[in-house]
Design an enzyme around this catalytic site. Structure first.
Site, PDB file in Angstrom:
ATOM      1  N   CYS A   1      18.632  -7.533 -33.280  1.00  0.00           N
ATOM      2  CA  CYS A   1      17.723  -7.672 -32.127  1.00  0.00           C
ATOM      3  C   CYS A   1      16.460  -8.419 -32.541  1.00  0.00           C
ATOM      4  O   CYS A   1      15.998  -9.319 -31.845  1.00  0.00           O
ATOM      5  CB  CYS A   1      17.303  -6.312 -31.577  1.00  0.00           C
ATOM      6  N   ASP A   2      15.870  -8.042 -33.650  1.00  0.00           N
ATOM      7  CA  ASP A   2      14.531  -8.539 -34.009  1.00  0.00           C
ATOM      8  C   ASP A   2      14.525  -9.552 -35.159  1.00  0.00           C
ATOM      9  O   ASP A   2      13.512 -10.220 -35.368  1.00  0.00           O
ATOM     10  CB  ASP A   2      13.634  -7.347 -34.395  1.00  0.00           C
TER      11      ASP A   2
ATOM     12  N   CYS B   1      16.581  -2.650 -35.974  1.00  0.00           N
ATOM     13  CA  CYS B   1      17.713  -3.455 -35.498  1.00  0.00           C
ATOM     14  C   CYS B   1      17.536  -4.912 -35.896  1.00  0.00           C
ATOM     15  O   CYS B   1      16.780  -5.660 -35.263  1.00  0.00           O
ATOM     16  CB  CYS B   1      17.835  -3.331 -33.974  1.00  0.00           C
TER      17      CYS B   1
END
Ligand code: NAP
Length: 303
Positions: free
Chosen positions: A134-135, A131
């Site tokens: 997200c990261d 992701c």
């Protein structure tokens, strides 16, 4: 007793919810984690009509959720474990409760596929990710790799190129399958380097990801690529384990429906990425959601 239970809260499920509630059906939407599915994890969506400048996935989903709630859909965060048939009605068993409903719309979408190479599982969360939104911010000015050649891999590589110092886009063939427009954009970005015809053989690192071993498909020659982060986008698998044996699925596990999106079980419909179909996009997911809701309404004799 509900009229309709929608399982899954991505664009297909939310749209189904909106249409069911507007048809005055008593509707419950069950989602196992967070509303929005894959769409909520997409940095920017440029091909959904109505947003000429593009819209962040999370923003689009917030609007859909607001609309779903406005029309009175009940939403619960629970994991559906089983659908049980009961004299024409359906019982939905979750990790918390059992609900009874007359019709069901399955919109559980899909989950990312793993590469399945040594080191992958061990280094998830320590350099390996599925992701980018997200990261990705953890890799500011670092060197990252993206594996895959579809719309997801290329879209996320573009997103990461704005954060990371350098992005290697690693694909197993000499041609991408992503849309031409996305490929063209990639070719204009200086800090994306494409590595074609290479398979990822293993992922290495003691405490964190340090490098990957890639193999040239033609020469079989191995080389090591030093990376701080690796983002894997090699496709998706349908979330249908909980309906195996009840609902007809294709060989990969996607739900088979007729043209009215009804499954082999009367009153059970499927919508969105979970369904066997040719094009998986937010636009087609919302179309499915609308269609499944209207067909559920007809099934209930109210349409
Ligand atoms: P996809 O289209 O299935 O592409 C998966 C990619 O991963 C392919 O390039 C495939 O290679 C590669 N791959 C698969 N297994 C691999 C392995 N073991 N090792 C190395 N590479 C592997 O998946 P996606 O890109 O996630 O897209 C899924 C769906 O969502 C598509 O319908 C797509 O159009 C849609 N989507 C659309 C957008 C958008 O419109 N902006 C954005 C994201 C996703 P091969 O090409 O060699 O098979």
């Amino acid at each position: 007793m509900y009229d309709v239970i929608v399982i899954g809260g991505g664009p297909a499920g939310l749209t189904a919810g909106i249409y069911c509630a507007r048809a005055m059906l008593k509707t419950l939407l069950l989602e196992k984690e967070t509303l929005g599915g894959q769409a909520a994890k997409t940095p920017i969506i440029e091909n959904y009509p109505g947003f000429p400048e593009g819209i962040e996935g999370v923003n689009l989903i917030e609007r859909m959720v607001e609309q779903t709630k406005k029309f009175g859909v009940e939403i619960a965060i629970e994991v559906v474990e089983k659908i049980i048939l009961s004299n024409g009605d359906k019982i939905i068993r979750t990790d918390k409760k059992e609900y009874q409903t007359k019709a069901v719309i399955i919109a559980t979408g899909s989950r990312y596929k793993e590469l399945g190479v040594p080191g992958e599982k061990e280094l998830v969360g320590r350099g390996v990710s599925y992701c980018a939104i997200c990261d990705g911010p953890l890799f500011r000015n670092r060197i990252v790799g993206v594996v895959g050649g579809g719309d997801s891999a290329l879209t996320e590589a573009i997103y990461l190129s704005k954060i990371a110092q350098k992005v290697y886009l690693i694909h197993r063939r000499d041609q991408f399958r992503a849309a031409r427009s996305i490929q063209e954009k990639i070719s204009t970005i200086n800090n994306i380097e494409t590595i074609l015809n290479k398979l990822v053989k293993s992922i290495k690192g003691e405490k964190r990801l340090e490098s990957i071993i890639i193999v040239d498909k033609n020469s079989n020659q191995e080389s090591e690529l030093k990376l701080n982060g690796l983002f894997i986008y090699v496709g998706f698998l349908p979330n249908t384990d909980f309906i195996k044996g009840l609902i007809n699925l294709d060989e990969t596990g996607y739900v088979i429906t007729d043209e009215n999106l009804e499954t082999n079980i009367s009153g059970v419909f499927a919508a969105g990425d979970v369904r066997k179909k040719t094009l998986r996009q937010i636009a087609t997911a919302v179309g499915d959601g609308a269609m499944a809701a209207i067909m559920a309404e007809r099934y209930l004799g109210q349409g």
